[in-house]
Design a protein around this motif. Structure first.
Motif, PDB file in Angstrom:
ATOM      1  N   ALA A  55       0.830  -1.205   0.000  1.00 57.65           N
ATOM      2  CA  ALA A  55       0.000   0.000   0.000  1.00 57.65           C
ATOM      3  C   ALA A  55       0.868   1.260   0.000  1.00 57.65           C
ATOM      4  O   ALA A  55       1.928   1.293   0.639  1.00 57.65           O
ATOM      5  CB  ALA A  55      -0.910  -0.010   1.237  1.00 57.65           C
ATOM      6  N   PRO A  56       0.405   2.330  -0.692  1.00 57.57           N
ATOM      7  CA  PRO A  56      -0.877   2.407  -1.394  1.00 57.57           C
ATOM      8  C   PRO A  56      -0.764   2.453  -2.907  1.00 57.57           C
ATOM      9  O   PRO A  56      -1.777   2.669  -3.592  1.00 57.57           O
ATOM     10  CB  PRO A  56      -1.407   3.751  -0.902  1.00 57.57           C
ATOM     11  N   ASN A  57       0.428   2.261  -3.481  1.00 56.94           N
ATOM     12  CA  ASN A  57       0.613   2.604  -4.886  1.00 56.94           C
ATOM     13  C   ASN A  57       0.745   1.431  -5.840  1.00 56.94           C
ATOM     14  O   ASN A  57       0.755   1.630  -7.050  1.00 56.94           O
ATOM     15  CB  ASN A  57       1.843   3.519  -5.039  1.00 56.94           C
ATOM     16  N   HIS A  58       0.868   0.203  -5.325  1.00 56.09           N
ATOM     17  CA  HIS A  58       0.991  -0.964  -6.204  1.00 56.09           C
ATOM     18  C   HIS A  58      -0.405  -1.561  -6.420  1.00 56.09           C
ATOM     19  O   HIS A  58      -0.780  -2.547  -5.797  1.00 56.09           O
ATOM     20  CB  HIS A  58       1.948  -1.994  -5.606  1.00 56.09           C
ATOM     21  N   ARG A  59      -1.146  -0.954  -7.331  1.00 53.94           N
ATOM     22  CA  ARG A  59      -2.541  -1.345  -7.547  1.00 53.94           C
ATOM     23  C   ARG A  59      -2.653  -2.331  -8.701  1.00 53.94           C
ATOM     24  O   ARG A  59      -1.990  -2.172  -9.712  1.00 53.94           O
ATOM     25  CB  ARG A  59      -3.385  -0.099  -7.843  1.00 53.94           C
ATOM     26  N   TRP A  60      -3.550  -3.300  -8.508  1.00 50.26           N
ATOM     27  CA  TRP A  60      -3.780  -4.315  -9.531  1.00 50.26           C
ATOM     28  C   TRP A  60      -5.269  -4.341  -9.889  1.00 50.26           C
ATOM     29  O   TRP A  60      -6.133  -4.419  -9.012  1.00 50.26           O
ATOM     30  CB  TRP A  60      -3.354  -5.704  -9.032  1.00 50.26           C
ATOM     31  N   ASN A  61      -5.533  -4.276 -11.192  1.00 44.39           N
ATOM     32  CA  ASN A  61      -6.905  -4.351 -11.688  1.00 44.39           C
ATOM     33  C   ASN A  61      -7.286  -5.825 -11.759  1.00 44.39           C
ATOM     34  O   ASN A  61      -6.906  -6.539 -12.687  1.00 44.39           O
ATOM     35  CB  ASN A  61      -7.008  -3.687 -13.060  1.00 44.39           C
ATOM     36  N   MET A  62      -8.042  -6.277 -10.777  1.00 47.57           N
ATOM     37  CA  MET A  62      -8.389  -7.698 -10.682  1.00 47.57           C
ATOM     38  C   MET A  62      -9.666  -8.010 -11.457  1.00 47.57           C
ATOM     39  O   MET A  62      -9.666  -8.815 -12.377  1.00 47.57           O
ATOM     40  CB  MET A  62      -8.528  -8.089  -9.206  1.00 47.57           C
ATOM     41  N   ILE A  63     -10.778  -7.377 -11.057  1.00 46.86           N
ATOM     42  CA  ILE A  63     -12.041  -7.537 -11.798  1.00 46.86           C
ATOM     43  C   ILE A  63     -12.318  -6.214 -12.485  1.00 46.86           C
ATOM     44  O   ILE A  63     -12.567  -5.202 -11.823  1.00 46.86           O
ATOM     45  CB  ILE A  63     -13.205  -7.905 -10.876  1.00 46.86           C
ATOM     46  N   HIS A  64     -12.261  -6.213 -13.798  1.00 47.78           N
ATOM     47  CA  HIS A  64     -12.408  -4.967 -14.549  1.00 47.78           C
ATOM     48  C   HIS A  64     -13.872  -4.551 -14.637  1.00 47.78           C
ATOM     49  O   HIS A  64     -14.220  -3.403 -14.363  1.00 47.78           O
ATOM     50  CB  HIS A  64     -11.821  -5.157 -15.939  1.00 47.78           C
ATOM     51  N   ARG A  65     -14.732  -5.509 -14.972  1.00 44.35           N
ATOM     52  CA  ARG A  65     -16.157  -5.184 -15.112  1.00 44.35           C
ATOM     53  C   ARG A  65     -16.996  -6.445 -14.969  1.00 44.35           C
ATOM     54  O   ARG A  65     -16.454  -7.561 -14.862  1.00 44.35           O
ATOM     55  CB  ARG A  65     -16.434  -4.523 -16.458  1.00 44.35           C
TER      56      ARG A  65
END
Length: 700
Positions: A55-65
């Motif tokens: 946290a807080p800047n290593h973000r992962w897009n897991m479920i897009h939509r």
């Protein structure tokens, strides 16, 4: 505050994608889609995760939509909405959408041939866990099945899955794995797995309109179905998280509502818009793993936690909202990382060192400590922070990095070459669209106020004749003492308790004289008035540099009026406020440059270079509006007439909460005709600075 949208607000997909919503989890992760439920940005997501250790800047897009299909006998209807590069593939759920409501979390309603569907989504505070709930009322006389297909990415924010990226699913373990990441799930629906299918060509309308890469890719490997018979009401849910799921969607909803209610209540503010801003402010506060303390994220979806932005946002987002413990945590983090009188602009990540390329943050730190003391009366914390504030002033006086130093006239110069160290800091290669090397007006206003604050703190702490223990050894050694074992609070209090403990911590003991901050401030004030006042334009110069930039009319001068300790006489302050209003004011923010200036750029759009050339050259920014209203109230002595005027102007803020990111305030608008929000759809200092105005109206 409940935000309600009806059919007229999403009469087509383009209208349905005008506004989005945000839920943040306090780790850097978030959930955000449009009110049509689609992704019109690459970094929209049902679940954008961030592990606590990253946290807080290593973000992962897991479920897009989510793709959602209602099946009734032989008919299929998409109730989800999404555009594609081949627009004829568009999912048109907006046609069946009857309403969208946002209050703490989003709610969608649909009606399809006698079947009513209500969907809600909520993000668990402090976790990377999202809960989605459906209520299906089947009045169609036919059997109906709602099929939900989560579209996965498992990539860092801003990326797309690689072609052929592998996704594994285990129904027994309740987990999906890909790209070294795991996503756990729990549902009361019928779950079916199938070989991974890739969906290509997602079209991100917002990104396409702003010169960013727009095609997207997702992967699907399972569906969840909820079946209803005629006349039946079925409730079902899905929960996804980066840790094994042990909570229901209903529990997530309740936890989120409780958290936001507590934020509103703790603020003590009465105005409904002010309370909504207090809840909005809480979304920017995040845990930072590298420091073990709290921080403030500058904005969603793009920005991280930056020193300057944090120090500006802190007063409103934390202090005006009465989040005093959070403010202390953030201030202690900055105290720990002060180097050569500078505060970090970017904090360390992994093995990286902090970056200190800002002249604002350190001076704003002193202002933040003062604002904290004004609200809490916590003199013990002031005493703890005193050596750091002293160090800042000392280094600014003798000179530190990035050409930051006090000149003979007492004013601060900053910046040289390609080093842009004020908030107008854009650099594109060898191009500096807004060069402000020299003596910037707001920096010298901060400097003067910092000196006045130090003089005030001297009176409070040492007025009785007690010697400031923070001055009982050489400054550099004292800072080393305050960092022992990484425990600033403990070391600072021990150092402040007795001369002996400080002597042991520093290793060397040396008496030094108290600085006469008041005399230094008086000299700064005299030089400021003499050099910055522009009699012809009835306002302040933007910078003292000997170039044409000096006489440009910019919003930076407003802080010379709004800050606690005045630099100008009352008549001059009024003239500044009037000039800023007549040349720069809009109800949504202040222009960064006078429209009459030949360098004014009326529109913020296009490729990165085009946008950067306009970023501080006329673009309307929301956050300086806080300084303007506070300055207006100040010069009119908080009269009832002035307060009524500001309240009327703030109606524009209330309206702005409905546009862009619902319940939030954005970063910027176009300079000529500020109508649609741009840049970050939720910006911390925009929210914080307007919160300060509401606080002033209620508590002054």
């Amino acid at each position: 505050m409940e935000f309600i949208y009806g059919k007229q607000d999403f009469c087509n997909l383009e209208r349905g994608e005008e506004n989005c919503w945000l839920m943040a989890n306090g780790l850097g992760g978030f959930s955000s889609l449009t009110m049509a439920g689609s992704c019109n940005r690459n970094d929209h997501a049902v679940l954008m995760s961030c592990a606590a250790q990253e946290a807080p800047n290593h973000r992962w897009n897991m479920i897009h939509r989510l793709e959602e299909v209602l099946v009734t006998e032989e008919k299929e209807f998409h109730i989800s909405s999404q555009d594609f590069w081949e627009h004829e593939r568009q999912e048109c759920g907006w046609k069946y959408q009857t309403s969208f409501v946002y209050e703490d979390y989003p709610r969608w309603s649909y009606v399809v041939e006698g079947v009513e569907i209500c969907k809600t989504m909520a993000l668990m505070p402090g976790e990377n866990t999202v809960g989605i709930s459906y209520e299906i009322r089947n009045r169609s006389g036919k059997r109906a099945v709602l099929k939900v297909l989560p579209h996965l990415q498992f990539v860092p924010k801003g990326a797309s899955p690689a072609e052929g990226q592998e996704f594994e699913i285990s129904l027994v373990e309740g987990v999906i794995r890909s790209n070294g990441r795991s996503l756990y799930f729990l549902t009361d629906g019928d779950l079916e797995e199938f070989p991974v299918q890739y969906q290509e060509g997602l079209y991100y309308r917002y990104d396409a309109n702003h010169g960013r890469p727009e095609p997207g890719r997702t992967a699907v490997n399972h569906r969840v179905s909820f079946e209803t018979e005629p006349g039946q009401v079925v409730r079902g849910e899905l929960v996804y998280g980066t840790e094994p799921v042990k909570i229901t969607a209903e529990q997530i909803h309740k936890a989120l509502v409780k958290q936001r209610a507590e934020l509103r209540e703790q603020s003590g503010l009465k105005d409904e818009t002010a309370r909504e801003l207090a809840a909005a402010a809480g979304q920017f506060v995040s845990y930072r793993a590298s420091t073990g303390e709290q921080t403030i994220l500058a904005g969603f979806p793009f920005f991280e936690d930056w020193g300057r932005d944090t120090m500006i946002a802190l007063t409103g987002c934390c202090l005006s909202a009465r989040q005093y413990d959070t403010a202390e945590s953030i201030l202690r983090t900055f105290m720990r990382y002060c180097r050569r009188g500078l505060m970090p602009n970017l904090f360390p990540e992994g093995e990286q060192e902090p970056r200190y390329n800002t002249v604002d943050a350190a001076l704003l730190f002193i202002l933040a400590v003062y604002e904290y003391y004004q609200r809490t009366g916590n003199l013990a914390f002031v005493k703890e922070a005193y050596p750091v504030m002293e160090e800042i002033v000392d280094w600014y006086e003798k000179g530190t990095d990035f050409n930051i130093a006090m000149e003979e006239d007492g004013l601060i110069r900053a910046g040289a070459g390609f080093d842009q160290v004020t908030w107008m800091d854009v650099r594109v290669g060898d191009i500096l669209p807004t060069p402000r090397h020299g003596k910037p007006v707001e920096i010298n206003a901060y400097w003067y106020n910092a000196l006045c604050i130090m003089s005030r703190f001297d009176e409070l702490l040492w007025g009785s004749g007690e010697e400031p223990s923070g001055k009982s050894c050489e400054r550099e050694l004292c800072r080393d003492a305050l960092s022992i074992e990484g425990n600033l609070q403990k070391a600072g209090r021990e150092a402040a308790s007795t001369d002996d403990s400080l002597k042991d911590a520093c290793g060397e003991y040396k008496q030094i004289d108290l600085k006469d901050y008041a005399s230094l401030a008086a000299g700064v004030k005299e030089s400021f008035r003499k050099q910055f006042w522009n009699e012809e334009a009835h306002c302040l110069k933007d910078v003292i540099s000997g170039t044409g930039a000096d006489r440009q009319i910019r919003c930076n001068q407003i802080w010379a009026v709004s800050l606690p300790f005045p630099l100008l006489d009352k008549e001059q302050e009024k003239q500044v406020v009037e000039t800023v209003f007549s040349r720069l004011y809009t109800p949504l923010g202040l222009r960064t440059l006078d429209p009459g200036d030949p360098e004014f750029k009326p529109v913020y759009t296009g490729e990165l270079l085009q946008r950067d050339l306009a970023y501080h050259q006329g673009t309307v920014w929301v956050f300086p509006l806080g300084g303007f209203y506070l300055a207006y109230l100040k010069v009119h002595e908080y009269s009832e007439e002035a307060r009524d005027y500001v309240r009327r102007q703030l109606l524009g803020t209330r309206a702005a909460l409905r546009e862009g990111c619902i319940g939030q305030l954005p970063e910027i608008y176009d300079g000529q005709f500020p109508v649609f929000s741009k840049g970050c759809f939720a910006q911390a200092w925009s929210v914080g600075e307007l919160l300060r105005v509401y606080e002033a109206l209620e508590r002054h």
